[in-house]
Design a protein around this motif. Structure first.
Motif, PDB file in Angstrom:
ATOM      1  N   GLY A 108      -1.546   7.034   1.859  1.00 23.56           N
ATOM      2  CA  GLY A 108      -1.373   7.035   3.303  1.00 23.56           C
ATOM      3  C   GLY A 108      -1.929   5.747   3.875  1.00 23.56           C
ATOM      4  N   LEU A 109      -1.277   5.208   4.874  1.00 26.20           N
ATOM      5  CA  LEU A 109      -1.647   3.905   5.437  1.00 26.20           C
ATOM      6  C   LEU A 109      -2.091   4.059   6.881  1.00 26.20           C
ATOM      7  CD1 LEU A 109      -1.683   0.781   5.118  1.00 26.20           C
ATOM      8  CD2 LEU A 109       0.650   0.799   6.004  1.00 26.20           C
ATOM      9  N   LEU A 110      -3.255   3.515   7.186  1.00 23.32           N
ATOM     10  CA  LEU A 110      -3.755   3.486   8.562  1.00 23.32           C
ATOM     11  C   LEU A 110      -3.882   2.026   8.969  1.00 23.32           C
ATOM     12  CD1 LEU A 110      -5.070   4.538  11.135  1.00 23.32           C
ATOM     13  CD2 LEU A 110      -7.218   4.763   9.876  1.00 23.32           C
ATOM     14  N   CYS A 111      -3.028   1.585   9.874  1.00 27.50           N
ATOM     15  CA  CYS A 111      -3.046   0.183  10.294  1.00 27.50           C
ATOM     16  C   CYS A 111      -4.035  -0.034  11.439  1.00 27.50           C
ATOM     17  CB  CYS A 111      -1.654  -0.256  10.738  1.00 27.50           C
ATOM     18  SG  CYS A 111      -0.459  -0.422   9.394  1.00 27.50           S
ATOM     19  N   VAL A 126       0.841  -1.202   0.000  1.00 25.30           N
ATOM     20  CA  VAL A 126       0.000   0.000   0.000  1.00 25.30           C
ATOM     21  C   VAL A 126       0.878   1.255   0.000  1.00 25.30           C
ATOM     22  CG1 VAL A 126      -1.708   1.304   1.308  1.00 25.30           C
ATOM     23  CG2 VAL A 126      -1.920  -1.179   1.121  1.00 25.30           C
ATOM     24  N   GLU A 127       1.896   1.247   0.852  1.00 24.34           N
ATOM     25  CA  GLU A 127       2.762   2.423   0.962  1.00 24.34           C
ATOM     26  C   GLU A 127       3.516   2.702  -0.341  1.00 24.34           C
ATOM     27  OE1 GLU A 127       3.918   2.717   5.637  1.00 24.34           O
ATOM     28  OE2 GLU A 127       4.863   1.115   4.500  1.00 24.34           O
ATOM     29  N   GLU A 128       3.848   1.631  -1.090  1.00 28.54           N
ATOM     30  CA  GLU A 128       4.563   1.823  -2.352  1.00 28.54           C
ATOM     31  C   GLU A 128       3.752   2.612  -3.365  1.00 28.54           C
ATOM     32  OE1 GLU A 128       5.625  -2.013  -3.782  1.00 28.54           O
ATOM     33  OE2 GLU A 128       7.061  -2.407  -2.161  1.00 28.54           O
TER      34      GLU A 128
END
Length: 364
Positions: free
Chosen positions: A11-14, A5-7
């Motif tokens: 923005g990533l929300l875990c 996802v980050e690639e």
């Protein structure tokens, strides 16, 4: 999946997924367990979104895009924030002419009425919405037809496909490079290739894999078996040199060379196979899989077999029949053309960007 996802630059929300502790065998036989799991996952997502947005009010979204399996999270969040939403549908879509739920529980297209456990799920849905300050009819939250839907099938594969209106865009499978999985190339032996895969849920049905290995031990074919997490390859017993067992491999890279796919009937795998015009032998592991198995047979794209009556001999007969049927191969190639024309990833992205443009125009 987080690094993938980050690639992309997103923005990533875990959050802590509920899926990790799921009992896969229970999901196979108990529809309540599956629906309950989806609802619990939605709750975990909404709690994480609450924590994140409370600390970053400037990151309030303009559009919520959600998968059908976590529709409670998507629909509650969209209402809570007062923003539009688009639903992603990775299975058969439903409308007033076709009920996927009806097909799962009644074995046909008609809606059989709601199972007894639905009342409990509606009560839990109401409580989840109220927890986030959303007052809405829980039946509406669950069964409303979203005004924007992207369906990961071509329209020709969808039952009653011509009855779906402009709210549904049948974009087909969104396939791309699988750099996080190992690729596959066939040895230079000229043997026909088969992919054998039964999905994650089939970890509770290891006998299916063993039956398939025994079947292909009798065939002059190259077989590639992908195992679900938790299954010991040793359970399969001695393997012929033409049989490969892989934990992680790109199905798309195998199916590119395959003559037949032997699968449980998951629509993701079915679309990957038909993307390359590869016909199927479907051995459904769950009631949901049986719906896809029926559709494959209706459209002449392969054969379906009863898992409870499966033997190596019956599987061999079905594989050879499908591989040798010119009509099946022709129909699979025609469906490949439909998938290509559906637009896939590019069309899906274009539609989402168009939706955002509409939102911006309304707000301007």
């Amino acid at each position: 999946m987080a690094p993938l996802v980050e690639e992309t630059g997103a923005g990533l929300l875990c959050y802590d997924s509920i899926y990790a502790g799921a009992d896969l065998r229970a999901l196979e036989s108990d529809p309540l367990a599956l629906v309950s799991l989806f609802l619990d996952e939605s709750r975990a997502m909404l709690d994480a979104a609450d924590r994140h947005l409370a600390g970053h009010p400037d990151l309030r979204p303009d559009l919520v895009v959600y998968d059908l399996t976590v529709l409670h999270a998507g629909r509650v969040l969209a209402r809570k924030l007062g923003v539009p939403a688009t639903q992603l549908i990775p299975i058969f879509a439903s409308n007033e002419h076709y009920s996927f739920l009806g097909s799962v529980y009644a074995g046909g297209d008609a809606d059989p009425g709601m199972p007894a456990w639905v009342d409990d799920m509606l009560a839990r849905t109401r409580a989840l919405a109220a927890r986030h300050g959303v007052e809405a009819d829980p039946a509406e939250l669950w069964w409303e037809v979203q005004d924007s839907n992207l369906v990961s099938l071509p329209r020709s594969f969808q039952p009653a496909g011509d009855t779906f209106d402009e709210r549904f865009a049948f974009v087909g499978p969104c396939l791309g490079e699988r750099g996080f999985l190992s690729g596959w190339e066939p040895p230079d032996d000229g043997l026909p290739v088969a992919l054998l895969t039964f999905g994650t849920v089939a970890a509770g049905r290891p006998e299916l894999f063993r039956t398939c290995v025994r079947a292909f031990a009798e065939l002059p074919w190259r077989g590639v078996v992908t195992l679900p997490p938790g299954m010991d390859p040793g359970y399969l017993g001695p393997l012929p040199p033409t049989m490969e067992v892989r934990r992680w491999v790109s199905h798309v890279s195998v199916l590119r060379h395959a003559t037949v796919a032997v699968t449980h009937g998951g629509l993701g795998t079915a679309m990957e196979a038909l993307h390359w015009g590869c016909p199927m032998v479907v051995v459904p592991a769950t009631p949901i899989d049986r719906v896809a198995a029926r559709r494959v047979e209706e459209l002449g794209l392969g054969r379906a077999l009863d898992p409870d009556a499966l033997t190596p001999e019956r599987l061999v007969e079905a594989v050879l029949a499908v591989a040798g049927d010119e009509r099946v191969r022709h129909r699979a190639q025609a469906m490949r053309g439909d998938i290509g024309r559906a637009g896939g990833t590019t069309r899906a992205a274009d539609l989402l960007e168009g939706r955002l443009a509409e939102v911006a125009e309304v707000m301007a």
